[in-house]
Enzyme design. Structure first.
Site, mmCIF file in Angstrom:
data_model
loop_
_atom_site.group_PDB
_atom_site.id
_atom_site.type_symbol
_atom_site.label_atom_id
_atom_site.label_comp_id
_atom_site.label_asym_id
_atom_site.label_seq_id
_atom_site.Cartn_x
_atom_site.Cartn_y
_atom_site.Cartn_z
ATOM 1 N N ASP A 165 0.885 -1.157 0.000
ATOM 2 C CA ASP A 165 0.000 0.000 0.000
ATOM 3 C C ASP A 165 0.927 1.213 0.000
ATOM 4 O O ASP A 165 1.435 1.608 1.054
ATOM 5 C CB ASP A 165 -0.913 -0.001 1.221
ATOM 6 C CG ASP A 165 -1.855 1.192 1.233
ATOM 7 O OD1 ASP A 165 -2.255 1.660 0.156
ATOM 8 O OD2 ASP A 165 -2.185 1.661 2.338
ATOM 9 N N GLU A 204 -1.712 -1.664 -4.512
ATOM 10 C CA GLU A 204 -2.947 -0.906 -4.699
ATOM 11 C C GLU A 204 -2.858 -0.143 -6.008
ATOM 12 O O GLU A 204 -1.838 0.473 -6.312
ATOM 13 C CB GLU A 204 -3.158 0.061 -3.544
ATOM 14 C CG GLU A 204 -4.478 0.820 -3.653
ATOM 15 C CD GLU A 204 -4.732 1.678 -2.432
ATOM 16 O OE1 GLU A 204 -5.580 1.294 -1.620
ATOM 17 O OE2 GLU A 204 -4.092 2.720 -2.306
ATOM 18 N N ASP A 232 -2.253 1.399 6.900
ATOM 19 C CA ASP A 232 -1.481 1.064 5.704
ATOM 20 C C ASP A 232 -1.021 -0.398 5.752
ATOM 21 O O ASP A 232 -0.949 -1.068 4.729
ATOM 22 C CB ASP A 232 -0.255 1.977 5.581
ATOM 23 C CG ASP A 232 -0.639 3.441 5.555
ATOM 24 O OD1 ASP A 232 -1.239 3.877 4.557
ATOM 25 O OD2 ASP A 232 -0.359 4.137 6.548
#
Length: 189
Positions: free
Chosen positions: A7, A67, A140
């Site tokens: 992420d 992501e 995160d």
């Protein structure tokens, strides 16, 4: 197969390493790579990539799941995030890793069944699915776990689309599936 979930963030980048085998998925490590906010972008990039390379050398993952790009209101933030994504991708590709990206809505859908779920709900569900205790780490880290989990547990809709057509499926049905996946934020190839 060892999967690295990322992420990306310019100050806090979440990471997760999962070992996906026929017997199940185990968590090897997860956490955040934290770069000091008062450092220049290039120094933050260097710090994040250096720490990431230590993890890559330790666990030798074969796949990177990150992501996907989203549309930010702030162009500068989007550009900085692009630098982080690029640096991570280069470090992983240098080691021969495959790369897949997943839009946030698809990760949320895969983990919780709701493409608009809150980050907290995603965290709770991914911890439950992986059988680990909740953590005080930033979201995160749990987002990276969710991204890696999504890669290790492919969405049945994507699996249907990736399978070679056997000729038994109707074209209209395939188009309907593709439209649904795209509506959820997925990437149909």
């Amino acid at each position: 197969m060892v999967i690295l979930g990322i992420d990306p963030g310019s100050i806090t980048t979440g990471y997760a390493l999962l070992n996906n085998e026929e017997t199940g998925t185990t968590v090897l490590e997860y956490g955040v790579l934290h770069a000091p906010a008062n450092h220049s972008l290039e120094d933050r990039l260097l710090h994040i990539v250096s720490k990431l390379e230590e993890l890559l050398d330790k666990y030798k993952p074969q796949a990177l799941a990150m992501e996907g790009v989203f549309f930010a209101k702030n162009a500068k933030s989007a550009l900085v995030l692009g630098h982080i994504r690029g640096a991570v991708l280069v470090a992983c590709r240098k080691r021969g890793m495959t790369f897949n990206e997943y839009p946030p809505s698809l990760v949320k859908q895969a983990v919780t069944g709701d493409g608009s779920a809150s980050k907290e709900k995603v965290a709770n569900m991914v911890f439950a699915q992986l059988g680990i205790q909740s953590s005080d780490l930033p979201l995160d880290a749990s987002d990276a776990l969710a991204i890696a989990w999504t890669h290790s547990h492919p969405n049945p809709l994507n699996a249907v689309l990736k399978r070679k057509s056997s000729g038994k499926k109707k074209k209209a049905s395939v188009q309907a599936w593709k439209a649904l996946i795209e509506k959820m934020g997925g990437n149909v190839q």
